[in-house]
Design an enzyme around this catalytic site. Structure first.
Site, mmCIF file in Angstrom:
data_model
loop_
_atom_site.group_PDB
_atom_site.id
_atom_site.type_symbol
_atom_site.label_atom_id
_atom_site.label_comp_id
_atom_site.label_asym_id
_atom_site.label_seq_id
_atom_site.Cartn_x
_atom_site.Cartn_y
_atom_site.Cartn_z
ATOM 1 N N GLU A 81 0.853 -1.158 -0.002
ATOM 2 C CA GLU A 81 0.120 -0.148 -0.118
ATOM 3 C C GLU A 81 1.029 1.376 -0.133
ATOM 4 O OE1 GLU A 81 -2.911 -0.032 -0.863
ATOM 5 O OE2 GLU A 81 -4.029 -1.665 0.135
ATOM 6 N N HIS A 99 -3.239 2.617 8.463
ATOM 7 C CA HIS A 99 -4.291 2.082 7.646
ATOM 8 C C HIS A 99 -4.547 0.462 8.365
ATOM 9 C CE1 HIS A 99 -6.331 -0.548 4.680
ATOM 10 N NE2 HIS A 99 -5.182 -0.942 4.249
ATOM 11 N N HIS A 101 -7.283 -2.732 8.903
ATOM 12 C CA HIS A 101 -8.251 -3.752 8.382
ATOM 13 C C HIS A 101 -9.459 -3.944 9.698
ATOM 14 C CE1 HIS A 101 -6.161 -5.591 4.919
ATOM 15 N NE2 HIS A 101 -5.950 -4.294 4.908
ATOM 16 N N TYR A 120 -20.001 12.762 18.820
ATOM 17 C CA TYR A 120 -19.279 14.197 18.784
ATOM 18 C C TYR A 120 -17.879 13.906 18.298
ATOM 19 C CZ TYR A 120 -17.809 13.625 23.651
ATOM 20 O OH TYR A 120 -17.243 13.205 24.834
ATOM 21 N N HIS A 161 -12.514 -3.281 2.878
ATOM 22 C CA HIS A 161 -11.086 -3.160 3.027
ATOM 23 C C HIS A 161 -10.657 -2.799 4.265
ATOM 24 C CE1 HIS A 161 -7.046 -2.227 0.899
ATOM 25 N NE2 HIS A 161 -6.744 -2.593 2.146
ATOM 26 N N TYR A 214 -9.117 21.722 24.502
ATOM 27 C CA TYR A 214 -9.295 20.425 25.254
ATOM 28 C C TYR A 214 -7.970 20.075 25.511
ATOM 29 C CZ TYR A 214 -10.544 15.948 26.536
ATOM 30 O OH TYR A 214 -10.427 14.488 27.420
#
Length: 217
Positions: A81, A99, A101, A120, A161, A214
């Site tokens: 990838e 990434h 799965h 939120y 995917h 925050y």
């Protein structure tokens, strides 16, 4: 950046990539050797190798490539990838890419075209997260589909995917991937018993503003 400082930064980046790769397995965000992650250091990228078990990965296993994808350090081939990662750095100003799965996200991708405003926490990605259309893994077509889904967002779900999350650091991208999986799971649980109520875009925008202040400062 001097060469010695650059080398130190790359070594630290490779160790961090290996550490977070091991977490992918422990946190059930991947199965086997699926998924991948990377972090940018200057004009180089430390990225997981292809087909190497994550639970035993070390910094020495992690590849280093330039922004054109040429391997400049490491004995192993980078993830299939890699085109997706490089496009995220080229077009979306990412500093780190994760990434996964993860199961809930994949399940949601079979049912919807987005991750709706069920909580939120969608604010951390810029709002509802789009589902990118399917294309075979490792292809330029997949990278282009995900890039389109990332417009105005820092995350996308990939149909059939997984997910991809961008951030300014590897830790932030990893945390974002975990949050995204949780959001997908919340929607699946709610949709299994009824029609989930959603927040309005205005409510999510308000949260995004609140998040700017925050935490500890």
């Amino acid at each position: 950046m001097t060469r010695s400082r650059e080398r130190t930064g790359l070594d630290e980046a490779r160790d961090a990539v290996a550490e977070h790769a091991r977490r992918l397995v422990a946190d059930h965000l991947v199965a086997g050797t699926a998924g991948n992650l990377s972090v940018r250091v200057g004009d180089l990228v430390a990225v997981t190798p292809s087909g190497v078990p994550y639970d035993t990965m070390t910094g020495e296993d992690v590849c280093v490539v330039d922004l054109d994808g040429a391997v400049v350090d490491g004995a192993l081939a980078p993830t299939s990838e890699l085109p997706l990662h490089l496009l995220c750095y080229a077009r979306h100003d990412a500093r780190a890419v994760v990434h996964t799965h993860s199961a809930a996200a994949v399940a949601l991708s079979l049912l919807r075209d987005d991750v709706p405003l069920v909580h939120y926490q969608t604010a951390i990605f810029g709002g509802a997260v789009a589902v990118a259309e399917y294309a075979p893994f490792g292809t330029d077509e997949l990278a282009a589909n995900v890039s389109a889904a990332l417009a105005g967002r820092t995350a996308a779900v990939m149909r059939h995917h997984g997910t991809v999350v961008l951030a300014g650091s590897l830790r932030a991208a990893y945390d974002g991937a975990a949050h995204l999986e949780w959001l997908c799971d919340v929607w699946l649980r709610a949709a299994a018993v009824g029609s989930p109520r959603l927040l309005s875009p205005e409510q999510v925008t308000d949260v995004a503003e609140r998040l700017r202040s925050y935490g500890q400062r």
